[in-house]
Design a protein around this motif. Sequence first.
Motif, PDB file in Angstrom:
ATOM      1  N   HIS A   1       0.809  -0.941  -0.053  1.00 53.10           N
ATOM      2  CA  HIS A   1       0.281   0.428  -0.179  1.00 53.10           C
ATOM      3  C   HIS A   1       0.906   1.258  -0.164  1.00 53.10           C
ATOM      4  O   HIS A   1       1.749   1.173   0.736  1.00 53.10           O
ATOM      5  N   LEU A   2       0.504   1.594  -1.016  1.00 51.02           N
ATOM      6  CA  LEU A   2       0.977   3.390  -0.783  1.00 51.02           C
ATOM      7  C   LEU A   2       0.595   4.677  -0.149  1.00 51.02           C
ATOM      8  O   LEU A   2      -0.763   4.925  -0.931  1.00 51.02           O
ATOM      9  N   LEU A   3       1.128   4.963   0.515  1.00 57.21           N
ATOM     10  CA  LEU A   3       0.428   6.579   0.250  1.00 57.21           C
ATOM     11  C   LEU A   3       1.459   8.069   0.470  1.00 57.21           C
ATOM     12  O   LEU A   3       2.456   8.074   0.671  1.00 57.21           O
ATOM     13  N   LEU A   4       0.882   8.237  -0.473  1.00 57.68           N
ATOM     14  CA  LEU A   4       0.986   9.414  -1.031  1.00 57.68           C
ATOM     15  C   LEU A   4       1.231  10.662  -0.406  1.00 57.68           C
ATOM     16  O   LEU A   4      -0.208  11.527  -0.719  1.00 57.68           O
ATOM     17  N   ASP A   5       2.154  11.058   0.259  1.00 54.16           N
ATOM     18  CA  ASP A   5       2.275  12.242   0.656  1.00 54.16           C
ATOM     19  C   ASP A   5       2.450  13.474   0.026  1.00 54.16           C
ATOM     20  O   ASP A   5       3.541  13.573  -0.327  1.00 54.16           O
ATOM     21  N   ASN A   6       1.100  14.771   0.745  1.00 52.42           N
ATOM     22  CA  ASN A   6       1.587  16.059   0.110  1.00 52.42           C
ATOM     23  C   ASN A   6       1.437  15.896  -1.474  1.00 52.42           C
ATOM     24  O   ASN A   6       1.943  16.773  -2.094  1.00 52.42           O
ATOM     25  N   MET A   7       1.357  15.717  -2.401  1.00 53.43           N
ATOM     26  CA  MET A   7       1.891  15.668  -3.657  1.00 53.43           C
ATOM     27  C   MET A   7       0.273  16.198  -4.672  1.00 53.43           C
ATOM     28  O   MET A   7      -0.470  15.805  -4.113  1.00 53.43           O
ATOM     29  N   PRO A   8       0.835  17.039  -4.837  1.00 48.88           N
ATOM     30  CA  PRO A   8      -0.211  17.806  -5.715  1.00 48.88           C
ATOM     31  C   PRO A   8      -0.365  16.645  -6.601  1.00 48.88           C
ATOM     32  O   PRO A   8      -0.283  15.678  -7.198  1.00 48.88           O
ATOM     33  N   PRO A   9      -2.338  17.516  -7.433  1.00 51.77           N
ATOM     34  CA  PRO A   9      -2.475  15.931  -8.210  1.00 51.77           C
ATOM     35  C   PRO A   9      -1.749  15.727  -9.211  1.00 51.77           C
ATOM     36  O   PRO A   9      -2.647  14.717  -9.699  1.00 51.77           O
ATOM     37  N   ALA A  10      -1.179  16.889 -10.085  1.00 52.11           N
ATOM     38  CA  ALA A  10      -0.788  16.479 -11.088  1.00 52.11           C
ATOM     39  C   ALA A  10       0.517  15.468 -10.866  1.00 52.11           C
ATOM     40  O   ALA A  10       0.558  14.176 -11.281  1.00 52.11           O
ATOM     41  N   VAL A  11       0.374  15.298 -10.016  1.00 53.96           N
ATOM     42  CA  VAL A  11       1.916  14.687  -9.712  1.00 53.96           C
ATOM     43  C   VAL A  11       1.367  13.406  -8.741  1.00 53.96           C
ATOM     44  O   VAL A  11       1.644  12.180  -9.144  1.00 53.96           O
ATOM     45  N   LEU A  12       0.119  13.420  -8.140  1.00 52.69           N
ATOM     46  CA  LEU A  12      -0.207  11.874  -7.904  1.00 52.69           C
ATOM     47  C   LEU A  12      -0.796  11.459  -8.662  1.00 52.69           C
ATOM     48  O   LEU A  12      -0.923  10.478  -9.339  1.00 52.69           O
ATOM     49  N   ARG A  13      -1.122  11.767  -9.787  1.00 54.24           N
ATOM     50  CA  ARG A  13      -1.914  11.323 -11.297  1.00 54.24           C
ATOM     51  C   ARG A  13      -0.264  10.661 -11.811  1.00 54.24           C
ATOM     52  O   ARG A  13      -0.550   9.462 -12.526  1.00 54.24           O
ATOM     53  N   GLU A  14       0.626  10.970 -12.121  1.00 45.40           N
ATOM     54  CA  GLU A  14       1.593  10.382 -12.587  1.00 45.40           C
ATOM     55  C   GLU A  14       1.738   9.269 -11.538  1.00 45.40           C
ATOM     56  O   GLU A  14       2.314   8.231 -11.709  1.00 45.40           O
ATOM     57  N   ALA A  15       1.912   9.670 -10.375  1.00 49.78           N
ATOM     58  CA  ALA A  15       2.475   8.676  -9.556  1.00 49.78           C
ATOM     59  C   ALA A  15       0.666   7.495  -9.380  1.00 49.78           C
ATOM     60  O   ALA A  15       1.857   6.218  -9.604  1.00 49.78           O
ATOM     61  N   VAL A  16       0.192   7.606  -9.578  1.00 46.55           N
ATOM     62  CA  VAL A  16      -1.193   6.443  -9.878  1.00 46.55           C
ATOM     63  C   VAL A  16      -0.641   5.284 -11.113  1.00 46.55           C
ATOM     64  O   VAL A  16      -0.948   3.980 -10.945  1.00 46.55           O
ATOM     65  N   ALA A  17      -0.599   6.449 -12.466  1.00 48.83           N
ATOM     66  CA  ALA A  17       0.477   5.693 -13.720  1.00 48.83           C
ATOM     67  C   ALA A  17       1.066   5.335 -13.551  1.00 48.83           C
ATOM     68  O   ALA A  17       1.275   3.564 -13.565  1.00 48.83           O
ATOM     69  N   LEU A  18       2.518   5.227 -12.391  1.00 45.06           N
ATOM     70  CA  LEU A  18       3.002   4.268 -12.659  1.00 45.06           C
ATOM     71  C   LEU A  18       3.239   3.515 -11.737  1.00 45.06           C
ATOM     72  O   LEU A  18       3.338   2.093 -11.738  1.00 45.06           O
ATOM     73  N   VAL A  19       1.863   3.019 -10.418  1.00 44.96           N
ATOM     74  CA  VAL A  19       1.877   2.453  -9.585  1.00 44.96           C
ATOM     75  C   VAL A  19       1.725   0.949 -10.975  1.00 44.96           C
ATOM     76  O   VAL A  19       1.081   0.232 -10.422  1.00 44.96           O
ATOM     77  N   ALA A  20       0.648   1.961 -11.602  1.00 43.39           N
ATOM     78  CA  ALA A  20      -0.539   0.441 -12.788  1.00 43.39           C
ATOM     79  C   ALA A  20      -1.716  -0.665 -11.674  1.00 43.39           C
ATOM     80  O   ALA A  20      -1.245  -1.431 -12.123  1.00 43.39           O
ATOM     81  N   GLY A  21      -1.963   0.001 -10.470  1.00 42.59           N
ATOM     82  CA  GLY A  21      -3.024  -0.508  -9.811  1.00 42.59           C
ATOM     83  C   GLY A  21      -1.789  -1.782  -8.778  1.00 42.59           C
ATOM     84  O   GLY A  21      -2.708  -2.470  -8.946  1.00 42.59           O
TER      85      GLY A  21
END
Length: 281
Positions: A214-234
Amino acid sequence: MTFRLDGFDLGAFVAATLAEDLGESGDVTSAAVIPADARFTAVMDSRDAVTVCGLEIAAAFFRALDAQAVIEPIARDGDRVAPGSDLMRVTGNARALLTAERSALNTVQHLSGIATLTRRYVDRIEGTGATLLDTRKTIPGLRRLEKYATRTGGARNHRMGLWDAAMIKDNHVAVAGGVGPAAALAKAAGIADIIVEVDRVDQIAPAIAAGATHLLLDNMPPAVLREAVALVAGRVPTEASGGVTLDTIRGIAETGVTFVSVGRITQSAPASDIGLDFAEV
């Protein structure tokens, strides 16, 4: 009404709360002003629009001092009610009910405040696919109750305590030497659920490779969150956390994260305006 909550001793909570209020001398006002055999009927009502929580606990306070008290529920925990709505009618010994009144109201006001604020956050992200999580930012000694209130408001409970999952945060990472080594140590210890906090996208790959579940994405703005979600790829659930408000939560939820955690729903919820008023029989 019978209230049961895993890990929570309702009888001990009621006894300790009443003991704090009664002290060594008891309710001197009621003893002086109210005849011992006087009867009393009152209605608990909400002056605010609220998501109700804690009514069965309130009933336990009244019954603790008058075992024969008649409790008539009008609303139930989880109900969303308008201002002026009646929640409960109670009849019994006047001294006993008036002595229990403040403890009962404090509990319902606090828990309904949490449930109400939680429901506002849940409503704000409806349709995004994200789930609201609570946190461990609770009043010491009241965690079980406050997390019950967030569930009542529609959130999902995160960790109950330090014992039910590993959560590797920045200080753990600093001491362990990185997200990878920290996650690997947790996995080697046999911990099944390993939450790793990352504040940069370059930490995602080593955290997952080392065993993060489980990854906790800490204090990332929405643009970075989208990038992180794409990298995690489910591969593992993702959780956005840090500084989330009612104004920002929908934009955060729309990035595709699995969860959004909000400490404010327990840490900063205002008490609901709920009272207990004498009723003519």
